[in-house]
Design an enzyme around this catalytic site. Structure first.
Site, PDB file in Angstrom:
ATOM      1  CG  ASP A 160      -1.865   1.175   1.256  1.00 13.07           C
ATOM      2  OD1 ASP A 160      -2.887   1.093   0.567  1.00 13.07           O
ATOM      3  OD2 ASP A 160      -1.577   2.168   1.948  1.00 13.07           O
ATOM      4  CB  ILE A 161       0.956   4.303  -2.097  1.00 12.25           C
ATOM      5  CG1 ILE A 161       1.395   3.482  -3.324  1.00 12.25           C
ATOM      6  CG2 ILE A 161       1.661   5.657  -2.094  1.00 12.25           C
ATOM      7  CD1 ILE A 161       0.986   4.088  -4.651  1.00 12.25           C
ATOM      8  CD  GLU A 188      -4.593   3.902  -1.470  1.00 17.97           C
ATOM      9  OE1 GLU A 188      -4.807   4.227  -0.285  1.00 17.97           O
ATOM     10  OE2 GLU A 188      -5.466   3.967  -2.359  1.00 17.97           O
TER      11      GLU A 188
END
Length: 534
Positions: free
Chosen positions: A411-412, A454
């Site tokens: 995950d960003i 994301e």
């Protein structure tokens, strides 16, 4: 170069031998055999990204096909034959020169050591940026460097000597007239036998684009094209992704005709499987999984149309192309056959060059449609559904081979802040950058999907959690170094990941849940880190 020099030389030598066989015994059959071989060589060059050689070979192919149209009893003029012979020799010479220039760099790359077996360390690609000034390229060159691509600036009047070729040549046409652009494209096309040739800052009108493409350019970026789009195209061209061989199922009751078709398609590296009885077609479709069916129209006990209608009753086979083969020229019959499940009608006896062209074009469109269904439109990675399907298959394969399997959810970090602070286009660019980074750094056997927003799902066959953490942590560190340009400043981003591995009772949902829990642990611990599930 995405193929070995030995493979390229072998194919070039075979092509030259076919031409010499025709010269020794001129006739329609030897010329047709050479045309098929030349068509195969042209497609091979295209598939390997050898753009300059491909254009030369394709032009030669067109001239050869024109000769086939003059009829079996016509005599080829000596001047025409001499011109064709010269062009064949020139193609062979360009191939030899290109191979000689490539051998040293290939040997150097093979001596490089791989730091970890779970990373695919591909050779760094080189791009030549050609223009009047290097200042305009600085930002693009910096971005390319993050993705294992080295950019060199050159002026067209001071190009380095012949030898090792870059993967891509990008010409800046800003400030050039149409005539000057065409002249420089032609000069670069003559200089580079294999490099993909792109033109930047070109006027977007029809005539300008047509002139640049006709002069030898492979792709053009009109004036005003956003840098992320240029970056995406360059990374795509350097990715070197090799598709699985095309596959065709031949349904033909005549063994002689079936073998002839298989031999013709094999010249273009198309894998085939043949059956003589239509009632076997459903089992073969499930087992062989072809991209196309070549179907004889008239077989004992069942017509091709009847077999096609049965195939179309199964949703999983609804879009697979069906090409009918028949000696019947009855137009109403052909139209009715196409209405009842067929995609094309080819009359026997067929031209083998035409057969190969039809099969390849149909398969190319079929695969493009399949990619659109399986891939995420922003990143080109597997979409949510396909990612889970691929994970299910990987679990079965790991258990069958008694191998480890690692799964990660990535995950960003603080992605909402990126969107709010820099805008959604920047958010999309960060997502694309991570997708490119993962695709470059992980192995071809690994599964990478955009799970949603994301979030990314990564599956690493034959790896345990400890190995996965090691690999992903290096990717985490390097991804955090990327500077995404925004107006006069930069944007940076980090990632977090949760990792787990396959246990005896795990299924798709269990592994995803474990990876998710580990990801949340990484978030709670401060982000920008990799956490293994306990």
């Amino acid at each position: 170069m995405s193929c070995s020099p030995e493979e390229l030389l072998k194919r070039s030598t075979a092509l030259t031998a076919g031409w010499q066989a025709f010269l020794a015994a001129p006739g329609t059959d030897p010329l047709l055999e050479f045309a098929v071989s030349l068509s195969s060589f042209t497609e091979f060059l295209h598939g390997k990204g050898l753009s300059g050689l491909n254009q030369i070979s394709r032009s030669l192919e067109q001239q050869t096909l024109v000769l086939l149209d003059i009829g079996p009893d016509a005599t080829i003029a000596p001047g025409t034959l001499a011109d064709l012979d010269q062009r064949v020799q020139e193609l062979g010479a360009r191939v030899t020169d290109f191979i000689d220039g490539q051998r040293r760099p290939v040997m150097e790359r093979r001596t490089q050591t791989v730091a970890t077996p779970l990373l695919d360390v591909a050779p760094r690609h080189r791009i030549w940026l050609v223009g009047s000034s290097g200042a305009a390229w600085q930002e693009l060159a910096l971005q390319l460097g993050y993705f294992n691509i080295d950019a060199e600036f050159h002026q067209i009047r001071n190009l380095p000597g012949h030898g090792d070729e870059p993967a891509i040549v990008l010409l800046n046409a800003g400030g050039l007239s149409n005539r000057q652009t065409v002249e420089q494209v032609q000069q670069l096309r003559e200089r580079f036998a294999a490099s993909t040739l792109l033109v930047h800052e070109l006027a977007g009108d029809f005539d300008s684009l047509r002139a640049a493409l006709s002069a030898g350019s492979d792709f053009c970026f009109p004036t005003g094209t956003a840098q992320p789009l240029i970056l995406a195209k360059l990374i795509e061209l350097c990715s070197g992704k090799q598709e699985a061989p095309y596959r065709a199922l031949v349904v033909e009751d005549s063994i002689t005709a079936s073998k002839s078709i298989q031999r013709t398609l094999a010249m273009c590296d198309i894998e085939t499987h043949a059956i003589a009885h239509p009632h076997e077609v459903l089992d073969c479709l499930a087992q062989f999984q072809p991209d196309l069916i070549l179907m004889d129209m008239f077989m004992p006990g069942c017509t091709g149309v009847e077999a096609a209608r049965v195939i179309r009753q199964h949703p999983e086979f609804l879009s697979i192309p069906i090409v009918y083969l028949s000696g019947d020229t009855n137009v109403p019959l052909q139209i009715e056959a196409l209405r009842l499940g067929g995609d094309h009608f080819l009359t026997k006896p067929y031209n083998p060059v035409v057969l190969n062209a039809i099969v390849q074009s149909k398969i190319e469109r079929y695969r493009a449609l399949r990619r659109a269904m399986e891939r995420d439109s922003l990143t080109g990675l597997y979409n949510h559904r396909t990612s889970k399907d691929k994970l299910a298959t990987a679990i079965q394969q790991a258990r069958s081979a008694q191998q480890a399997l690692a799964v990660a959810m990535i995950d960003i970090d603080h992605f909402k802040k990126i969107n709010d602070g820099y805008g959604h286009p920047m958010g999309d660019q960060v997502i694309r950058s991570l997708s490119w980074f993962l695709s470059q750094r992980l192995r071809k056997s690994d599964i990478i999907g955009r799970y949603g927003g994301e979030e990314f799902l990564v599956v690493l066959p034959a790896a345990d959690a400890v190995q996965a953490v090691e690999v992903l942590d290096r990717i985490r560190h390097d991804f955090g170094q990327i500077k995404h340009p925004f107006n006069e400043t930069w944007c940076t981003a980090t990632l977090s990941a949760g990792v787990t591995q396959l246990h005896e009772a795990d299924d798709v949902q269990a592994l995803i849940k474990q990876a998710d829990e580990a990801l949340y642990s990484a978030k709670r611990a401060g982000r920008n880190r990799i956490v293994s599930w306990e």
